[in-house]
Design a protein around this motif. Structure first.
Motif, PDB file in Angstrom:
ATOM      1  N   ALA A  50       4.509 -11.445  -5.704  1.00  0.00           N
ATOM      2  CA  ALA A  50       3.760 -10.197  -5.937  1.00  0.00           C
ATOM      3  C   ALA A  50       4.240  -9.109  -4.978  1.00  0.00           C
ATOM      4  O   ALA A  50       4.436  -7.953  -5.378  1.00  0.00           O
ATOM      5  CB  ALA A  50       2.260 -10.467  -5.764  1.00  0.00           C
ATOM      6  N   ALA A  51       4.472  -9.487  -3.725  1.00  0.00           N
ATOM      7  CA  ALA A  51       4.927  -8.500  -2.731  1.00  0.00           C
ATOM      8  C   ALA A  51       6.328  -7.999  -3.074  1.00  0.00           C
ATOM      9  O   ALA A  51       6.617  -6.800  -2.966  1.00  0.00           O
ATOM     10  CB  ALA A  51       4.906  -9.126  -1.337  1.00  0.00           C
ATOM     11  N   LEU A  52       7.207  -8.902  -3.518  1.00  0.00           N
ATOM     12  CA  LEU A  52       8.564  -8.489  -3.913  1.00  0.00           C
ATOM     13  C   LEU A  52       8.497  -7.483  -5.057  1.00  0.00           C
ATOM     14  O   LEU A  52       9.176  -6.452  -5.046  1.00  0.00           O
ATOM     15  CB  LEU A  52       9.383  -9.703  -4.364  1.00  0.00           C
ATOM     16  CG  LEU A  52       9.996 -10.592  -3.271  1.00  0.00           C
ATOM     17  CD1 LEU A  52      10.532 -11.885  -3.875  1.00  0.00           C
ATOM     18  CD2 LEU A  52      11.123  -9.849  -2.554  1.00  0.00           C
ATOM     19  N   LEU A  53       7.656  -7.789  -6.052  1.00  0.00           N
ATOM     20  CA  LEU A  53       7.535  -6.899  -7.219  1.00  0.00           C
ATOM     21  C   LEU A  53       6.988  -5.542  -6.817  1.00  0.00           C
ATOM     22  O   LEU A  53       7.458  -4.500  -7.275  1.00  0.00           O
ATOM     23  CB  LEU A  53       6.632  -7.535  -8.277  1.00  0.00           C
ATOM     24  CG  LEU A  53       7.265  -8.637  -9.124  1.00  0.00           C
ATOM     25  CD1 LEU A  53       6.206  -9.374  -9.928  1.00  0.00           C
ATOM     26  CD2 LEU A  53       8.323  -8.054 -10.071  1.00  0.00           C
ATOM     27  N   CYS A  84      -2.557  -5.756  -5.062  1.00  0.00           N
ATOM     28  CA  CYS A  84      -3.976  -6.012  -4.833  1.00  0.00           C
ATOM     29  C   CYS A  84      -4.288  -7.486  -5.102  1.00  0.00           C
ATOM     30  O   CYS A  84      -3.883  -8.025  -6.124  1.00  0.00           O
ATOM     31  CB  CYS A  84      -4.728  -5.106  -5.817  1.00  0.00           C
ATOM     32  SG  CYS A  84      -6.478  -5.112  -5.660  1.00  0.00           S
ATOM     33  N   ARG A  85      -4.993  -8.129  -4.177  1.00  0.00           N
ATOM     34  CA  ARG A  85      -5.476  -9.496  -4.460  1.00  0.00           C
ATOM     35  C   ARG A  85      -6.585  -9.390  -5.488  1.00  0.00           C
ATOM     36  O   ARG A  85      -7.327  -8.404  -5.503  1.00  0.00           O
ATOM     37  CB  ARG A  85      -6.048 -10.134  -3.192  1.00  0.00           C
ATOM     38  CG  ARG A  85      -5.029 -10.411  -2.113  1.00  0.00           C
ATOM     39  CD  ARG A  85      -5.691 -11.155  -0.965  1.00  0.00           C
ATOM     40  NE  ARG A  85      -5.900 -12.537  -1.324  1.00  0.00           N
ATOM     41  CZ  ARG A  85      -5.039 -13.520  -1.053  1.00  0.00           C
ATOM     42  NH1 ARG A  85      -3.936 -13.263  -0.386  1.00  0.00           N
ATOM     43  NH2 ARG A  85      -5.269 -14.764  -1.437  1.00  0.00           N
ATOM     44  N   LEU A  86      -6.739 -10.418  -6.316  1.00  0.00           N
ATOM     45  CA  LEU A  86      -7.766 -10.363  -7.363  1.00  0.00           C
ATOM     46  C   LEU A  86      -9.158 -10.136  -6.765  1.00  0.00           C
ATOM     47  O   LEU A  86      -9.966  -9.406  -7.328  1.00  0.00           O
ATOM     48  CB  LEU A  86      -7.742 -11.648  -8.198  1.00  0.00           C
ATOM     49  CG  LEU A  86      -8.763 -11.726  -9.338  1.00  0.00           C
ATOM     50  CD1 LEU A  86      -8.564 -10.591 -10.337  1.00  0.00           C
ATOM     51  CD2 LEU A  86      -8.672 -13.072 -10.047  1.00  0.00           C
ATOM     52  N   ASP A 123     -11.929  -5.096  -7.514  1.00  0.00           N
ATOM     53  CA  ASP A 123     -13.019  -4.135  -7.721  1.00  0.00           C
ATOM     54  C   ASP A 123     -12.621  -2.739  -7.253  1.00  0.00           C
ATOM     55  O   ASP A 123     -13.206  -1.753  -7.672  1.00  0.00           O
ATOM     56  CB  ASP A 123     -14.271  -4.567  -6.940  1.00  0.00           C
ATOM     57  CG  ASP A 123     -14.856  -5.830  -7.536  1.00  0.00           C
ATOM     58  OD1 ASP A 123     -14.401  -6.227  -8.622  1.00  0.00           O
ATOM     59  OD2 ASP A 123     -15.756  -6.415  -6.904  1.00  0.00           O
ATOM     60  N   LYS A 124     -11.628  -2.695  -6.358  1.00  0.00           N
ATOM     61  CA  LYS A 124     -11.202  -1.387  -5.824  1.00  0.00           C
ATOM     62  C   LYS A 124     -10.378  -0.617  -6.851  1.00  0.00           C
ATOM     63  O   LYS A 124     -10.188   0.584  -6.727  1.00  0.00           O
ATOM     64  CB  LYS A 124     -10.348  -1.592  -4.568  1.00  0.00           C
ATOM     65  CG  LYS A 124     -11.130  -2.130  -3.384  1.00  0.00           C
ATOM     66  CD  LYS A 124     -10.201  -2.286  -2.187  1.00  0.00           C
ATOM     67  CE  LYS A 124     -10.906  -3.030  -1.059  1.00  0.00           C
ATOM     68  NZ  LYS A 124      -9.942  -3.630  -0.130  1.00  0.00           N
ATOM     69  N   LEU A 125      -9.856  -1.337  -7.851  1.00  0.00           N
ATOM     70  CA  LEU A 125      -9.041  -0.666  -8.871  1.00  0.00           C
ATOM     71  C   LEU A 125      -9.941  -0.087  -9.956  1.00  0.00           C
ATOM     72  O   LEU A 125     -11.006  -0.637 -10.249  1.00  0.00           O
ATOM     73  CB  LEU A 125      -8.078  -1.671  -9.515  1.00  0.00           C
ATOM     74  CG  LEU A 125      -6.989  -2.247  -8.620  1.00  0.00           C
ATOM     75  CD1 LEU A 125      -6.270  -3.390  -9.340  1.00  0.00           C
ATOM     76  CD2 LEU A 125      -5.993  -1.168  -8.236  1.00  0.00           C
TER      77      LEU A 125
END
Ligand SMILES: Cc1cc2nc3c(=O)[nH]c(=O)nc-3n(C[C@H](O)[C@H](O)[C@H](O)COP(=O)(O)O)c2cc1C
Length: 159
Positions: free
Chosen positions: A19-22, A31-33, A37-39
């Motif tokens: 995820a960090a590479l992408l 964002c962690r799942l 909620d922040k999204l």
């Protein structure tokens, strides 16, 4: 871009690495799942989750809240069956990618550890190359995270 953010779930760190590479390569927010909620609600996301007995961990929760536009399933399998994964995770209409992550026995705990002990017993009775590779990883650990595996995902995101 097919997604506006990258959302992931990771227990031992391999999915987090992908995820960090992408995120780094696309500039998309990461964002962690649990922090989803922040999204903004229904924002299109690429969701990455690790495989647990054929299920993409966190996918149901992600789909309840966000518009999951694509999915990366991260596992230790050397030859994952994409059709089976698609069916088992109800992903008939959503692009699905398999990324070979790794296995870190020292970081697997609780019920997961018990499940993998059972898996180790099953695998030790098999002799095909796929089972032997999985058994080796379960016993000694492995890390297959690589940039090369992300190329199809990056192509899809940019397409
Ligand atoms: C309980 C359990 C079940 C697993 N089931 C699968 C599976 O069905 N298919 C697979 O390819 N990998 C399976 N794995 C391996 C993990 O998906 C793999 O170690 C993954 O890289 C972990 O990601 P993480 O480091 O982001 O938590 C399983 C691991 C555990 C602990």
């Amino acid at each position: 871009m097919k997604a506006s953010a990258i959302v992931y779930t990771s227990t031992t760190g391999f999915t987090a690495q992908y995820a960090a590479l992408l995120s780094h390569q696309t500039g998309l927010p990461l964002c962690r799942l649990e922090e989803g909620d922040k999204l903004p609600r229904n924002i299109p996301v690429l969701y990455l989750g690790w495989l647990r007995a054929g299920r993409v961990v966190g996918l149901k929760k992600a789909r309840n809240r966000l518009a999951v536009a694509g999915v990366c399933a991260v596992g230790l399998d050397s030859a994952a069956d994409l059709d089976k994964l698609r069916q088992g995770n109800h992903l008939e209409h959503i692009p699905l990618f398999f990324l070979r992550g790794g296995y870190d026995p020292a970081r697997v705990r609780g019920v997961d550890k018990l499940m993998m002990a059972a898996m180790e017993r099953i695998l030790s009775g098999k002799s095909d190359p796929r089972s032997r590779a999985a058994l080796e990883a379960v016993r000694r650990g492995a890390n297959w995270v690589s940039q090369a595996q992300l190329e199809p995902v990056l192509d899809w995101l940019a397409g």
